[in-house]
Design a protein around this motif. Structure first.
Motif, PDB file in Angstrom:
ATOM      1  N   ASN A  38      52.517 -21.200  24.799  1.00 39.93           N
ATOM      2  CA  ASN A  38      51.398 -20.436  24.800  1.00 39.93           C
ATOM      3  C   ASN A  38      51.483 -19.046  24.402  1.00 39.93           C
ATOM      4  N   THR A  39      51.384 -19.072  23.159  1.00 39.99           N
ATOM      5  CA  THR A  39      51.568 -17.409  22.587  1.00 39.99           C
ATOM      6  C   THR A  39      50.454 -17.165  21.380  1.00 39.99           C
ATOM      7  N   TYR A  40      50.201 -16.033  21.075  1.00 40.05           N
ATOM      8  CA  TYR A  40      49.538 -15.716  20.058  1.00 40.05           C
ATOM      9  C   TYR A  40      50.120 -14.573  19.336  1.00 40.05           C
ATOM     10  N   THR A  41      49.820 -14.540  17.839  1.00 37.55           N
ATOM     11  CA  THR A  41      50.344 -14.077  16.986  1.00 37.55           C
ATOM     12  C   THR A  41      49.737 -12.571  16.844  1.00 37.55           C
ATOM     13  N   VAL A  42      50.666 -11.432  16.552  1.00 41.71           N
ATOM     14  CA  VAL A  42      49.938 -10.212  16.223  1.00 41.71           C
ATOM     15  C   VAL A  42      50.912  -9.687  15.040  1.00 41.71           C
ATOM     16  N   GLN A  43      50.267  -8.924  14.126  1.00 37.99           N
ATOM     17  CA  GLN A  43      51.135  -8.376  12.960  1.00 37.99           C
ATOM     18  C   GLN A  43      51.107  -6.705  13.037  1.00 37.99           C
ATOM     19  N   ALA A  44      52.156  -6.194  12.539  1.00 40.35           N
ATOM     20  CA  ALA A  44      52.345  -4.662  12.485  1.00 40.35           C
ATOM     21  C   ALA A  44      53.023  -4.565  11.028  1.00 40.35           C
ATOM     22  N   ARG A  45      52.527  -3.341  10.598  1.00 41.25           N
ATOM     23  CA  ARG A  45      53.139  -2.795   9.577  1.00 41.25           C
ATOM     24  C   ARG A  45      54.154  -1.490   9.528  1.00 41.25           C
ATOM     25  N   PHE A  46      55.316  -1.668   9.177  1.00 40.42           N
ATOM     26  CA  PHE A  46      56.339  -0.748   9.329  1.00 40.42           C
ATOM     27  C   PHE A  46      56.857  -0.212   7.944  1.00 40.42           C
ATOM     28  N   GLU A  47      57.383   1.078   7.758  1.00 38.30           N
ATOM     29  CA  GLU A  47      57.816   1.543   6.578  1.00 38.30           C
ATOM     30  C   GLU A  47      59.175   1.264   6.754  1.00 38.30           C
ATOM     31  N   ASN A  48      59.835   1.286   7.717  1.00 39.77           N
ATOM     32  CA  ASN A  48      61.359   1.112   7.758  1.00 39.77           C
ATOM     33  C   ASN A  48      61.683   0.232   9.217  1.00 39.77           C
ATOM     34  N   ILE A  49      62.164  -0.851   9.090  1.00 41.56           N
ATOM     35  CA  ILE A  49      62.476  -1.723  10.343  1.00 41.56           C
ATOM     36  C   ILE A  49      64.020  -1.525  10.805  1.00 41.56           C
ATOM     37  N   GLY A  50      64.595  -0.558  10.044  1.00 40.87           N
ATOM     38  CA  GLY A  50      66.114  -0.693  10.573  1.00 40.87           C
ATOM     39  C   GLY A  50      66.721  -1.822  10.575  1.00 40.87           C
ATOM     40  N   GLY A  51      67.478  -2.186  11.613  1.00 38.36           N
ATOM     41  CA  GLY A  51      68.127  -3.476  11.814  1.00 38.36           C
ATOM     42  C   GLY A  51      67.501  -4.476  12.797  1.00 38.36           C
ATOM     43  N   LEU A  52      66.155  -4.264  12.729  1.00 41.41           N
ATOM     44  CA  LEU A  52      65.070  -5.372  13.551  1.00 41.41           C
ATOM     45  C   LEU A  52      65.257  -6.640  13.042  1.00 41.41           C
ATOM     46  N   THR A  53      65.397  -7.743  13.770  1.00 39.80           N
ATOM     47  CA  THR A  53      65.684  -8.895  13.376  1.00 39.80           C
ATOM     48  C   THR A  53      64.584 -10.037  13.968  1.00 39.80           C
ATOM     49  N   SER A  54      64.548 -11.043  13.583  1.00 42.25           N
ATOM     50  CA  SER A  54      63.759 -12.209  14.098  1.00 42.25           C
ATOM     51  C   SER A  54      64.176 -12.437  15.529  1.00 42.25           C
ATOM     52  N   ARG A  55      63.599 -12.977  16.325  1.00 40.68           N
ATOM     53  CA  ARG A  55      63.721 -12.912  17.839  1.00 40.68           C
ATOM     54  C   ARG A  55      64.257 -11.952  18.649  1.00 40.68           C
ATOM     55  N   ALA A  56      63.948 -10.643  18.194  1.00 41.35           N
ATOM     56  CA  ALA A  56      64.047  -9.518  18.809  1.00 41.35           C
ATOM     57  C   ALA A  56      62.892  -9.248  19.726  1.00 41.35           C
ATOM     58  N   LYS A  57      63.355  -8.769  21.099  1.00 37.79           N
ATOM     59  CA  LYS A  57      62.178  -8.541  22.009  1.00 37.79           C
ATOM     60  C   LYS A  57      61.025  -7.828  21.596  1.00 37.79           C
ATOM     61  N   VAL A  58      60.047  -7.972  21.959  1.00 37.19           N
ATOM     62  CA  VAL A  58      58.737  -7.290  22.140  1.00 37.19           C
ATOM     63  C   VAL A  58      58.691  -6.793  23.703  1.00 37.19           C
ATOM     64  N   THR A  59      58.608  -5.625  23.892  1.00 37.06           N
ATOM     65  CA  THR A  59      58.235  -5.101  25.347  1.00 37.06           C
ATOM     66  C   THR A  59      57.008  -4.227  25.527  1.00 37.06           C
ATOM     67  N   LEU A  60      56.715  -4.364  26.899  1.00 40.87           N
ATOM     68  CA  LEU A  60      55.915  -3.268  27.411  1.00 40.87           C
ATOM     69  C   LEU A  60      56.418  -2.435  28.689  1.00 40.87           C
ATOM     70  N   SER A  61      56.559  -1.357  28.601  1.00 37.27           N
ATOM     71  CA  SER A  61      57.084  -0.780  29.888  1.00 37.27           C
ATOM     72  C   SER A  61      58.421  -1.398  30.319  1.00 37.27           C
ATOM     73  N   GLY A  62      59.187  -1.724  29.216  1.00 37.94           N
ATOM     74  CA  GLY A  62      60.603  -2.329  29.461  1.00 37.94           C
ATOM     75  C   GLY A  62      60.539  -3.798  29.804  1.00 37.94           C
ATOM     76  N   VAL A  63      59.413  -4.519  29.981  1.00 43.13           N
ATOM     77  CA  VAL A  63      59.325  -5.732  30.149  1.00 43.13           C
ATOM     78  C   VAL A  63      58.990  -6.649  29.067  1.00 43.13           C
ATOM     79  N   GLN A  64      59.833  -7.716  28.791  1.00 41.25           N
ATOM     80  CA  GLN A  64      59.409  -8.479  27.466  1.00 41.25           C
ATOM     81  C   GLN A  64      58.207  -9.173  27.671  1.00 41.25           C
ATOM     82  N   ILE A  65      57.256  -9.202  26.749  1.00 40.86           N
ATOM     83  CA  ILE A  65      56.097  -9.524  26.425  1.00 40.86           C
ATOM     84  C   ILE A  65      56.021 -10.679  25.418  1.00 40.86           C
TER      85      ILE A  65
END
Length: 152
Positions: A38-65
């Motif tokens: 049970n997930t929903y998708t959200v997109q964001a645009r970045f000028e530079n993602i650095g070393g971000l990869t697929s399956r990286a964590k998305v957090t809110l206040s340090g908690v993975q969401i």
């Protein structure tokens, strides 16, 4: 007969040890075999993602969401489009939330940190986070510092 029993027990413990190492490797790699359905998708645009990869964590206040689903390039704007899977029980992210790429420690893994805004309207499946902050690249900071020192 006793020797065969010892050999069977040694083989059993060897298989048990290999399974434990396999479980540890899966846990460390971040691969989750029982992914939340049970997930929903959200997109964001970045000028530079650095070393971000697929399956990286998305957090809110340090908690993975959630986690990063995919990273693509927007051919019109020439920026990276990051698609994130957010757990469906996190239905309180406002439409004016912001996303920034953070680094765990000085040189650790990169992940996305979400900061919730103040609007009452929540993000839904397919929405886009407009307020983003790109990754801070250490090489660029060092280059700017050295360039400023040389020019002085």
């Amino acid at each position: 007969m006793r020797m065969r029993w010892i050999e069977i027990m040694v083989g059993f413990f060897m298989v048990l040890g290999i399974l434990a190492l396999l479980g540890l490797a899966l846990n460390v790699s971040g691969l989750n075999l029982a992914a939340k359905a049970n997930t929903y998708t959200v997109q964001a645009r970045f000028e530079n993602i650095g070393g971000l990869t697929s399956r990286a964590k998305v957090t809110l206040s340090g908690v993975q969401i959630g986690e990063v689903k995919s990273i693509q390039i927007d051919k019109k704007r020439l920026v990276a489009i990051v698609t994130m899977k957010i757990y469906s029980d996190v239905d309180y992210l406002s439409i004016d939330s912001s996303a920034k790429i953070l680094t765990a420690g000085l040189l650790g893994e990169q992940y996305i940190g979400i900061s919730v805004g103040f609007e009452e309207t929540s993000l839904k499946d397919g929405d886009t986070i407009n307020d983003t902050q790109s990754a801070m690249v250490l090489e660029e900071l060092i280059g700017k510092f050295l360039f400023n020192k040389v020019s002085n």
